[in-house]
Design a protein around this motif. Structure first.
Motif, short mmCIF file in Angstrom:
data_model
loop_
_atom_site.label_atom_id
_atom_site.label_comp_id
_atom_site.label_asym_id
_atom_site.label_seq_id
_atom_site.Cartn_x
_atom_site.Cartn_y
_atom_site.Cartn_z
N GLN A 14 0.84 -1.20 0.00
CA GLN A 14 0.00 0.00 0.00
C GLN A 14 0.87 1.25 0.00
N HIS A 15 1.96 1.23 0.78
CA HIS A 15 2.86 2.37 0.83
C HIS A 15 3.47 2.65 -0.54
N ALA A 16 3.70 1.59 -1.31
CA ALA A 16 4.27 1.73 -2.65
C ALA A 16 3.23 2.14 -3.68
N GLY A 17 1.97 2.24 -3.27
CA GLY A 17 0.93 2.62 -4.21
C GLY A 17 0.41 1.47 -5.05
N GLU A 64 4.22 2.95 -12.51
CA GLU A 64 3.53 1.65 -12.54
C GLU A 64 4.47 0.47 -12.75
N ASP A 65 5.46 0.60 -13.64
CA ASP A 65 6.40 -0.49 -13.87
C ASP A 65 7.22 -0.80 -12.61
N LYS A 66 7.64 0.24 -11.91
CA LYS A 66 8.41 0.05 -10.68
C LYS A 66 7.53 -0.54 -9.58
N ARG A 67 6.26 -0.15 -9.54
CA ARG A 67 5.34 -0.74 -8.55
C ARG A 67 5.16 -2.24 -8.80
N ILE A 68 5.03 -2.61 -10.07
CA ILE A 68 4.89 -4.04 -10.41
C ILE A 68 6.16 -4.80 -10.01
N ALA A 69 7.33 -4.24 -10.33
CA ALA A 69 8.60 -4.89 -9.97
C ALA A 69 8.74 -5.02 -8.46
#
Length: 180
Positions: A14-17, A64-69
């Motif tokens: 959640q903190h990472a969005g 978004e790409d960094k959140r997925i990683a």
């Protein structure tokens, strides 16, 4: 005294969005993981959002790409923490794990590990035992999220992590693990 705070995968994501409902669905974590996931904190009153680990998430997990990683890495380490040989679980998964930095301290070699879900995004951690009343608790301490610009671990990351790790590896340190 070094202090560790247990982390909850849902709170970290959640903190990472990250949309935790899309990522986690109805999944639950194991009842009794072998390893406790933690992050170092300055003092018992510090909130998780004030830790270096959470601040690094805010700084580097920014699209978004960094959140997925990041979610991939955190889901991988959470699943692996359920087993004594977490490395074997990770090596058989979609997240690579490798040594990011190695140093000698107290007559032993110690390793800073990195979770590597792709070519650039990393989550750095180290493992260590913490003495508790009933023996020792194996701990995975999450240190930093980072987006690398090249293949080698940046010196500032290695230096920060090594200094921090030494404070927890010091045989005279009485590390405390706070309750969630």
């Amino acid at each position: 005294m070094p202090i560790l705070k247990p982390i909850n995968i849902k709170d970290v994501l959640q903190h990472a969005g990250v949309d935790i409902h899309a990522v986690l669905g109805a999944s639950t974590s194991p009842n009794a993981p072998h390893w406790t996931l933690t992050t170092p904190i300055g003092d018992a009153k510090e909130t998780l959002s004030g830790t270096k680990f959470y601040r690094s998430i805010s700084e580097y997990v920014d699209d978004e790409d960094k959140r997925i990683a990041f979610a991939t890495s955190m889901m991988g380490i959470t699943a692996a923490a359920a087993q004594q040989n977490y490395q074997a679980v990770l090596k058989g998964s979609y997240v690579q794990v490798k040594v990011a930095h190695e140093f000698k301290y107290g007559g032993s070699n110690h390793k800073l590990w990195e979770l590597k879900p792709n070519n650039k995004d990393r989550v750095y951690f180290f493992t260590h035992p913490v003495a508790i009343q009933t023996g020792t608790q194996p701990v995975i301490s999450m240190l930093l999220a980072h987006h690398k610009k090249d293949q080698t671990t940046p010196k500032e990351v290695s230096k920060y992590c090594e200094t921090l790790m030494k404070s927890y590896l010091d045989p005279t340190a009485k590390t405390e693990i706070l309750k969630e």
